[in-house]
Enzyme design. Structure first.
Site, short mmCIF file in Angstrom:
data_model
loop_
_atom_site.label_atom_id
_atom_site.label_comp_id
_atom_site.label_asym_id
_atom_site.label_seq_id
_atom_site.Cartn_x
_atom_site.Cartn_y
_atom_site.Cartn_z
CG LEU A 146 45.43 14.92 46.52
CD1 LEU A 146 45.52 13.48 47.13
CD2 LEU A 146 45.12 14.72 44.89
CE LYS B 134 49.21 21.60 50.72
NZ LYS B 134 48.13 20.92 50.12
CG ASN C 279 46.02 24.74 50.77
OD1 ASN C 279 45.56 24.57 49.70
ND2 ASN C 279 46.50 23.64 51.72
CG PHE D 284 38.20 28.31 45.82
CD1 PHE D 284 37.84 27.23 45.02
CD2 PHE D 284 38.55 27.96 46.99
CE1 PHE D 284 38.10 26.00 45.14
CE2 PHE D 284 38.79 26.67 47.45
CZ PHE D 284 38.50 25.66 46.64
CB CYS E 77 43.82 21.87 53.96
SG CYS E 77 43.78 19.87 53.54
C1 UGA Z 1 42.06 22.38 50.02
C2 UGA Z 1 42.52 22.81 48.90
O1 UGA Z 1 41.43 23.10 47.89
C3 UGA Z 1 43.40 21.56 48.02
O2 UGA Z 1 44.00 21.98 46.89
C4 UGA Z 1 44.55 21.05 48.78
O3 UGA Z 1 45.38 20.15 48.31
C5 UGA Z 1 43.91 20.78 50.12
O4 UGA Z 1 43.22 21.66 50.70
C6 UGA Z 1 45.17 20.20 51.14
O5 UGA Z 1 45.89 20.99 51.29
O6 UGA Z 1 45.28 19.08 51.32
P1 UGA Z 1 40.02 20.85 50.82
O7 UGA Z 1 40.35 21.48 52.31
O8 UGA Z 1 39.76 19.53 50.65
O9 UGA Z 1 41.09 21.11 49.70
O10 UGA Z 1 38.64 21.59 50.75
P2 UGA Z 1 38.26 22.98 49.52
O11 UGA Z 1 37.41 22.38 48.53
O12 UGA Z 1 39.29 23.70 49.12
O13 UGA Z 1 37.35 23.68 50.52
C7 UGA Z 1 37.85 24.07 51.83
C8 UGA Z 1 36.81 25.26 52.67
O14 UGA Z 1 36.56 26.41 52.01
C9 UGA Z 1 35.43 24.22 52.52
O15 UGA Z 1 34.87 24.71 53.83
C10 UGA Z 1 34.64 25.10 51.60
O16 UGA Z 1 33.12 25.03 52.13
C11 UGA Z 1 35.12 26.43 51.67
N1 UGA Z 1 34.94 27.14 50.41
C12 UGA Z 1 35.40 26.71 49.22
C13 UGA Z 1 34.08 28.31 50.42
O17 UGA Z 1 33.52 28.67 51.40
N2 UGA Z 1 33.85 28.95 48.96
C14 UGA Z 1 34.41 28.55 47.99
O18 UGA Z 1 34.29 29.25 46.80
C15 UGA Z 1 35.17 27.28 48.05
#
Ligand code: UGA
Length: 442
Positions: free
Chosen positions: A153, A207, A211, A252, A263
């Protein structure tokens, strides 16, 4: 339809409980925090997650979802017990399994009949075996199976991710438990969502590996963006060109101020620790962690250089504090590194985040001034920095922003605007990985 109990009414537990009840199961969410349960019974959702309240309310009304502190009754009534309690990191970066163990002991004491016990929280490899050990040592006659069913999630999109997942991973040692789990996710099964059945340890690794891979992908594009700046390339075109190869994929690949959240930082570090425990190194992930920290410092340097190298006595307006949009979560947010560094250099910070400011106050230096909107943040500032890509920052009235800023300087760490348009509007604008054309052979 299954009778399910979810231990833990936190982020994962609530979304899981509400989602599973929406699939038609009867779900009890149990938590030791009486205030939280009382609140949930009154319709108060303790976390910010778009769509969660509607989902909870709808399933409560349909009598498929209930909230309680009654552990014994929750265990006896359920055939499937999900463990979604917290696994906070210990001081050395490992997951603290104290609450998971407590749930296992409670189940051992009160369960009768066949139970499927499912880990949903992110837990280190070997947790499935640990629960099996606790149960078989303390409840000798209990018939049970332990299953690993990790969550994928994203905060801010958790409901969508739960209701329409890319895949469901079920790690089980027996056909019997796998069949029960397929029944739990019956509505997804009918929708042809890929259900990946495997053993417990593989599911646990899936998992962490997922990540860590995503964190690597982000870090990779951040470094490519840094190179693009030097050679006059545009990282968005590069990401599109790379991502159109299906083996790479488009998602991503968006550069930013370094990933944060609850996470990626925790799970990359835990994966490295797990590997060390078993005498292995995952050097690529170790490097990703280092590069991600360096990216936050690099952003700070970018801001400094856009402001002439000296921010003493200058005011910087900051738009966005949360680690990403649609959440109030500040954990490991770039703002927590960048803002204190700028304050140390003598800058005064005015910041705005409609949702996360409340949490930010407790974590950022007291000197930060919190504003009511983007325009108040820009007023009188020597530069404006965009740190989180909330939708409202994509639609700023730029003429107004320019008239409010003392100097028309914008450092956009999420690439929300087109550099040539910003230049035409008279801004001194910088973003990530979109260098202007230059002669590379001088
Ligand atoms: C992440 C995973 O995407 C989920 O699949 C997973 O279930 C979750 O961790 C978890 O382990 O519970 P989340 O931490 O909510 O989810 O957020 P993301 O949308 O993945 O973003 C994480 C970070 O990466 C943010 O700081 C975001 O700004 C950054 N990000 C994301 C980027 O800098 N560039 C991107 O292209 C994507």
């Amino acid at each position: 339809m299954k009778h399910i109990t979810v231990f833990g009414a936190g982020y994962v537990g609530l979304v899981t409980g509400a989602g599973l009840s929406d699939f038609g199961n009867r779900v009890i969410c149990v938590d030791v925090d009486k205030n939280k349960i009382d609140g949930l019974n009154l319709g108060i959702i303790p976390i910010y997650e778009p769509g969660l309240k509607d989902l909870v309310d709808r399933n409560k009304r349909a009598n498929r979802l209930t909230f309680t502190t009654d552990i014994v009754n929750s265990i006896t009534k359920a055939e499937v017990i999900f463990i979604a309690v917290g696994t906070p990191p210990t001081s050395d970066g490992q997951a603290n399994l104290q609450f998971v163990e407590e749930v296992a002991r409670n189940i051992a004491e009160h369960a009768k009949g066949y139970k499927v016990i499912v880990t949903k929280s992110t837990v280190p490899v070997g947790t499935g075996q640990l629960i099996e050990k606790i149960l078989s040592e303390t409840a000798v006659d209990l018939e049970f199976d332990v299953v690993s069913n990790p969550e994928f999630l994203r905060e801010g999109s958790a409901i969508e991710d739960f209701m329409r997942p890319n895949r469901v991973v079920i790690g089980s040692r027996t056909e019997r438990a796998a069949k029960v789990m397929k029944d739990v996710y019956r509505s997804l099964y009918i929708n042809e969502t890929p259900i990946i059945t495997t053993d417990v340890e593989s599911a646990e690794i899936i998992k962490y590996a997922s990540n860590a891979f995503l964190a690597t992908k982000i870090t990779f594009i951040n470094e490519i963006a840094n190179l693009c700046e030097k050679v006059g390339a545009d990282v968005h075109h590069v990401a599109k060109g790379m991502g159109s190869d299906h083996r790479i994929g488009k998602k991503f690949l968006h550069p930013g101020p370094g990933y944060g959240g609850s996470c990626f930082p925790k799970d990359t570090s835990a994966l490295v620790k797990i590997a060390h425990q078993f005498g292995e190194n995952i050097r690529i992930v170790e490097t990703v962690m280092e590069v991600n920290e360096a990216q936050k410092r690099r952003i700070t340097d970018k801001i400094l250089s856009m402001m002439g190298g000296d921010v003493r006595g200058k005011t910087i307006g900051v738009l966005g504090l949360a680690f990403k949009p649609n959440t109030d979560d500040m954990r490991e947010s770039a703002a927590l590194t960048v803002l204190p560094l700028l304050i140390d250099k003598g800058a005064k910070i005015k910041a705005f985040d409609r949702v996360a400011a409340k949490n930010a106050r407790a974590l950022l230096p007291d000197s930060v001034e919190y504003c009511k909107n983007s325009y108040e943040t820009a007023e009188g500032a020597d530069a404006l920095v965009i740190l989180t890509e909330w939708n409202e920052f994509r639609e700023l009235n730029l003429e107004r922003i320019k008239s409010l800023l003392k100097e028309p300087v914008i450092i956009d760490c999420r690439n929300l605007y087109d550099p040539s348009m910003m230049e035409e509007l008279g801004f001194c604008y910088d973003c990530l990985g979109r260098g202007s054309k230059r002669d590379l052979h001088r």
